[in-house]
Design a protein around this motif. Structure first.
Motif: not given
Length: 610
Positions: A297-305, A314-319
């Motif tokens: 989540t931390v690694v993908a958070a910049p793209a989400y924000f 985001l949840m799919q990426v995390g899973a």
């Protein structure tokens, strides 16, 4: 004493894993493999089905959270129905995959146990291991427990590795497509890393696996120590239970407690070492697992924000990241059990190697071993000892240059002071003792019967004990009752169908008389007795010997004994005399008075008593 080289010829060292893999290949190709291949196919198929369901769950994860984000009640209900269907399919696949996997584990364990037991219980290998192969201690533990751990965990790891590899292949593509490129500037140059979440997962897992190996590798050796210590402790407890009467009579309980305490001390020390190693590894794996909860989540958070992905994506990426990371973490998660498995495999392969060493010694013509030749039925059945040399397993010669011939029907008494190798000579004649040189020509094995000082009484009914090793149905009940009556065990005739620990119920004297009753049933042409009347008084000894002479007048008899009066039942004696090079036979002339002495002994024989 001289030294004789009886060590096995050197052979290439086989790593534990390669040696164990041979058993796996042999099982899958063996004619008696049973349903191994269909079961293996079913396990693989259901494993891949489970991975496919997880892939579908990943897309469901995206659609479900998107429905929540958009407050779409209809889509939410649809996704719940999809979830129920996926959950039902997942449960069915998991249940039947587990069932087939357990059948596969049991089948392999059964096959391997039969192979190990067959190799151990073949041509006296079980006895020879105890006599000369210290590296194969506690074979019962190795066959019963180590074979279970080795086969069960091998299949467990194989299935886990299959899941990890197939999951990795499936979810790397998903994660690659979802994560997109990572753009940043390095030293004034624009850098773009495609599929950066995949590389983050690989880097995270690689660091964790390397750290796990460095911290946990001592656990393999510690597990071997622990398993050996546990086996020794159980053996000590069993030995104390089996010898309970002797220990109680001499008040040896304090010494037994000290001995058992020392054995358990080795278990405790090994467990402490294992606990320390597990504690160190637990620090690492706990930190690793905790960080993994937030790392994707931390690694993908910049793209989400930045608005580049929705909450569902985001949840799919995390899973997907979790699936990739879990697949790459198989080694980290499995390492403690891998260490346990390696320990069991190491002990099993060492056990097989010890058996192979004995086979190599027997098969190698360059090795100095005793040659056993068995006469054919109807041929000359004389027992021939030709330049026989018998050594201990460490190479020390105990009997040297022994030559003798015993003709059918002869009765020979072998005498000698303690340590001259009389009992070892009998073991060599029986094919138990390969160490040494020279040649032994024996009568047909089926014509021979051996009576040791303590007869072997197997578990089961008294009828089974009396007929051993032949089946009970070969004899009529009246024959069994008559044999018991002839040796003075009439009171047991009504207990033939009872199951007891007969080695505990009967005194040693009764056990020895039961062994004479076996002779009356089996009627061998050659009888070998090693202190077979040591627990009988003189009257009962004479009664047993006279019974065999009268019931089996044509049978040859070779006896070891020190008791006075035995010479009257034998036509000649062979005396083993110690020397610096090993004991040798000192032949005495035939006893001309033996017939008259035997007749006197017969007249003096008292009735057999209980």
């Amino acid at each position: 004493m001289t030294q004789t080289d009886v060590t096995p010829a050197p052979r290439p060292s086989t790593p534990d894993l390669r040696g164990f893999a041979r058993w796996g290949r042999a099982w899958l190709t063996a004619p008696d493999r049973g349903y191994a291949r269909p079961l293996l196919f079913g396990v693989v198929l259901l494993t891949l089905v489970q991975v496919g369901i997880q892939i579908r769950f990943n897309t469901w994860n995206r659609d479900f959270f998107n429905a929540l984000e958009h407050r779409d009640a209809a889509a939410f209900r649809t996704q719940m129905l999809v979830f129920l269907a996926l959950a039902a399919a997942s449960m069915a696949a998991a249940v039947y995959q587990l069932y087939l996997k357990q059948l596969l584990q049991l089948g392999w364990r059964e096959w391997l146990t039969e192979r190990l037991t067959g190799a151990w219980m073949r041509e006296a290998r079980h006895y020879q291991l105890e006599a000369g192969a210290a590296e194969a201690d506690n074979p019962d533990q190795r066959i019963a427990e180590d074979a279970r751990v080795a086969t069960e965990l091998a299949i467990e790891f194989s299935v886990g590795l299959l899941i990890s590899v197939s999951t990795l292949i499936a979810f790397v593509g998903i994660l690659w497509s979802l994560s997109g490129p990572l753009a940043f500037t390095l030293a004034g140059h624009a850098v773009e890393v495609p599929g950066y979440m995949v590389w983050a997962a690989v880097l995270y897992a690689a660091l964790g696996s390397a750290a796990t190996w460095l911290v946990g590798r001592p656990m393999v050796g510690i597990n071997v120590r622990r398993t050996t210590a546990e086996a020794d402790y159980r053996f000590g407890l069993t030995r104390a239970r089996e010898s309970g009467e002797s220990i109680a009579l001499i008040r040896g309980e304090p010494d037994e407690r000290r001995g058992l305490g020392l054995l358990f001390g080795r278990v405790r020390d090994a467990m402490h070492a294992l606990m320390r190693s597990q504690r160190n590894l637990m620090w690492l794996t706990s930190a690793y697992g905790t960080l993994a909860m937030v790392f994707p989540t931390v690694v993908a958070a910049p793209a989400y924000f930045a608005g580049a992905m929705s909450l569902g994506v985001l949840m799919q990426v995390g899973a997907a990241f979790g699936q990739v990371q879990a697949a790459l973490n198989w080694f980290v998660d499995s390492f403690p059990r891998i260490a346990e498995w390696r320990g069991a495999v190491s002990r099993l392969v060492a056990f097989q190697d010890a058996l192979d060493d004995l086979d190599a010694v027997a098969a190698d013509p360059a090795q100095p071993t005793i040659t056993i030749e068995e006469a054919q039925e109807g041929a000359d059945e004389s027992l021939v000892l030709d330049a026989l040399e018998i050594a201990f397993a460490d190479g020390t010669t105990v009997i040297a240059g022994a030559s003798a011939v015993v003709a059918p029907g002869e009765r020979v008494l072998i005498k000698g002071e303690s340590g001259t190798g009389k009992s070892t000579l009998f073991r060599a004649i029986g094919g138990l003792w390969p160490w040494g040189g020279g040649r032994i020509v024996t009568p047909p094995r089926a014509a021979m019967a051996f009576l040791p000082q303590r007869p072997y009484l197997p578990l089961g009914t008294l009828a089974g004990v009396l007929c051993y090793p032949r089946p009970v149905d070969e004899f009529e009940p009246t024959q069994l009752q008559e044999a018991l009556g002839q040796v003075g065990l009439d009171a047991l005739a009504e207990r033939l169908d009872e199951e007891e620990r007969w080695d505990r119920v009967l005194s040693l004297g009764e056990q020895q008389r039961l062994a004479f009753a076996r002779l009356l049933l089996h009627r061998p042409r050659w009888i070998f007795m090693d202190e077979a009347t040591s627990a009988l008084d003189e009257a009962n000894q004479d009664a047993m010997m006279n019974l065999i002479v009268e019931a089996l007048p044509e049978a040859a008899m070779i006896s070891i004994g020190h008791r006075p009066g035995l010479e009257a039942f034998h036509s000649r004696s062979l005396t083993l005399v110690k020397s610096a090079e090993g004991a040798r036979f000192q032949r005495l002339p035939p006893r001309a008075v033996s017939a008259r002495a035997l007749e006197r002994r017969r007249r003096k024989v008292a009735p057999v008593t209980g």
